[in-house]
Design an enzyme around this catalytic site. Sequence first.
Site, short mmCIF file in Angstrom:
data_model
loop_
_atom_site.label_atom_id
_atom_site.label_comp_id
_atom_site.label_asym_id
_atom_site.label_seq_id
_atom_site.Cartn_x
_atom_site.Cartn_y
_atom_site.Cartn_z
N LYS A 29 0.83 3.26 22.57
CA LYS A 29 1.19 3.40 21.15
C LYS A 29 2.39 4.33 21.02
O LYS A 29 2.71 5.08 21.95
CB LYS A 29 -0.01 3.94 20.38
CG LYS A 29 -0.49 5.30 20.87
CD LYS A 29 -1.89 5.63 20.38
CE LYS A 29 -2.31 7.03 20.85
NZ LYS A 29 -3.71 7.30 20.53
N ARG A 59 -13.00 9.80 11.97
CA ARG A 59 -11.65 9.27 11.70
C ARG A 59 -11.81 7.76 11.51
O ARG A 59 -12.33 7.33 10.50
CB ARG A 59 -10.71 9.67 12.83
CG ARG A 59 -9.25 9.65 12.46
CD ARG A 59 -8.37 10.16 13.58
NE ARG A 59 -8.45 9.33 14.79
CZ ARG A 59 -7.72 9.52 15.88
NH1 ARG A 59 -6.85 10.50 15.94
NH2 ARG A 59 -7.84 8.73 16.93
N TYR A 114 23.98 28.30 11.43
CA TYR A 114 23.72 28.37 10.00
C TYR A 114 22.96 29.65 9.63
O TYR A 114 22.05 30.06 10.34
CB TYR A 114 22.88 27.17 9.55
CG TYR A 114 23.65 25.88 9.53
CD1 TYR A 114 24.82 25.74 8.78
CD2 TYR A 114 23.20 24.78 10.25
CE1 TYR A 114 25.51 24.54 8.75
CE2 TYR A 114 23.89 23.57 10.22
CZ TYR A 114 25.05 23.46 9.47
OH TYR A 114 25.73 22.29 9.45
N MET A 168 21.03 19.97 13.08
CA MET A 168 20.56 18.58 13.14
C MET A 168 20.95 17.89 14.44
O MET A 168 20.14 17.23 15.08
CB MET A 168 21.12 17.79 11.95
CG MET A 168 20.57 16.38 11.86
SD MET A 168 21.36 15.39 10.59
CE MET A 168 20.81 16.20 9.11
C1 LIG Z 1 -4.30 7.92 21.64
C2 LIG Z 1 -5.64 7.45 22.02
C3 LIG Z 1 -6.04 7.49 23.37
C4 LIG Z 1 -5.22 8.15 24.45
O1 LIG Z 1 -5.39 9.54 24.36
P1 LIG Z 1 -4.73 10.56 25.40
O2 LIG Z 1 -5.28 11.87 25.01
O3 LIG Z 1 -3.26 10.42 25.21
O4 LIG Z 1 -5.15 10.13 26.75
C5 LIG Z 1 -7.26 6.93 23.69
N1 LIG Z 1 -8.06 6.38 22.74
C6 LIG Z 1 -7.71 6.37 21.43
C7 LIG Z 1 -8.64 5.78 20.44
C8 LIG Z 1 -6.50 6.90 21.03
O5 LIG Z 1 -6.16 6.91 19.73
#
Ligand SMILES: *Cc1c(COP(=O)(O)O)cnc(C)c1O
Length: 383
Positions: A47, A145, A267, A318
Site C-alpha cells: 500500500k 478501526r 526564513y 519547501m
Molecule cells: C499496513 C498493514 C500491514 C503491514 O504492517 P507493517 O507494520 O508495515 O508490517 C498489515 N496488515 C494490515 C491490515 C495493514 O493495514
Amino acid sequence: MTVFPPLASADLAAHDALLTIDLDALAVNYGRYRALAVGADVAGVVKANAYGLGLAPVARALAREGCRTFFVANVHEGEKLRAALPGTTIYTLNGLTEEAAKICARFDLRPCLGSLRDVDILAHLAKSLSRTLPAALHFDTGLSRLGFDRTETAKLIADKTLLNGIDVSLVMSHLARSDEPDEALNGLQLSRFKAIRAAFPDVPASLANSAGVLLARDYAFDLVRPGFAIYGGTPVDGRVSPVLPVLKAEARVLHIRDIEAGDSAGYNSTWTAKAPARLAILAVGYADGYPRVLSSDKNAGRVWLGGHYAPVAGRVSMDLLIVDVSHIPVGAFQCGDMAELIGPHVTLDEMAAKAKTNGYEVLTRLGERYKRHYTGKAATAES
Ligand SMILES: *Cc1c(COP(=O)(O)O)cnc(C)c1O
C-alpha cells in the site's frame, strides 16, 4: 524551431534528489521473514506506493522471490498493481463501496470485508453478475478501526448464508500493539482471533504484521503480512532489527556559500552565524517530505556530507535545505556532490525519532520529486 535533444531521465546526474532502493536487500528481508514465519506464507504489503519506495518495482521484486499474495489499501492501488502483476492474489484493505466492488470484480481484486454493509454490497454484486466473488473477512479484535465488531462477528458466524455468493479466501485481523511485545492486548487479540477462525476451519487465516511475526510462531497462522520490516524498517523500537536497510535518500549540493559572523540563514532568521561560517544548500525540502520539524530552532536534523555530519541551519524550506558545513575540511566535498539524508549514517530510525514520528510516516512522505533508482539483481528488469 528549437529542437530539444533527448535527456534521459534515467540519467541520475540530471536529478538532484535521489532514492536508491536496494532490491537485493528487499529480497533478503523477504527471505528472513519467510524463515521467521516458519511455514506460513509471506504476503507483500505494498500500500501507499510500497511505503514510498515504488509500487511496481517493489512488487515485482517480491514476486521474483516467490511472493504470490499482496495487500494494497484501495482499489486504485489494486488496479495499478494488477497491471504490474497479472496472476497474483491482490487484497484491498480499506473495505468496500458499490463502485469499489465493481472495480474489484473487474480487476480480480479481493476486498477485505469488515462490516455487514461490505458483505451486503459484495453479495449483491455477486448475485447481479451471477458468479461468486472472492474476498477476505476482516475481524476487529482490538484495534477498533476496520473489521467486524463483536455483534457483527456473532451474526456472521451464526448465519453463514449472509455470505452467499462470496468465496471467502482468507480470515484476518490486525494487531494494535505488536510493536510493544509485552502488552497483554497482543495475547488477547490472539485468543479472540483463534476463536473466530475456529468458525471458519477451512479458510486460511492471517493476523501478523512485521512486528507481529516477531511475537511468537502462534501469531503467524497461514499467512503473515509484513510491510515496514521488508522495507528495512525496525519493527520493534530498541530491539535488534532482523532486516537490512533498503533505502538511501540523497540530495545534491546546489550551492556553497561563505557568510560572516552575525549573518542569519533561512526564513525568519532563526539561525545566526556566531563566527564566519560556510553553508551548503541542498536540493530537498518539506515538499519532498523532509520534515520541517528538523529545522534548527526545533529538533535540528543532520545530513552526512563529505565524510562528516552537517547540521541543519535555519528553517527547512519547501524545496531547499541549508546545512552548516563550517567544520568540514575544504575539498572534502564539492558543489554537485550528494548529501545523505537517510542511509547508513543517518538512519531512518534517527530521522523518525527526531521528527517525533515513526519510520512509516517518513517513508510514505518521500515525495514524487525524488528519482527512484533501483539497484540489485532484480533492478535490471526495472531500469
Ligand atoms: C499496513 C498493514 C500491514 C503491514 O504492517 P507493517 O507494520 O508495515 O508490517 C498489515 N496488515 C494490515 C491490515 C495493514 O493495514
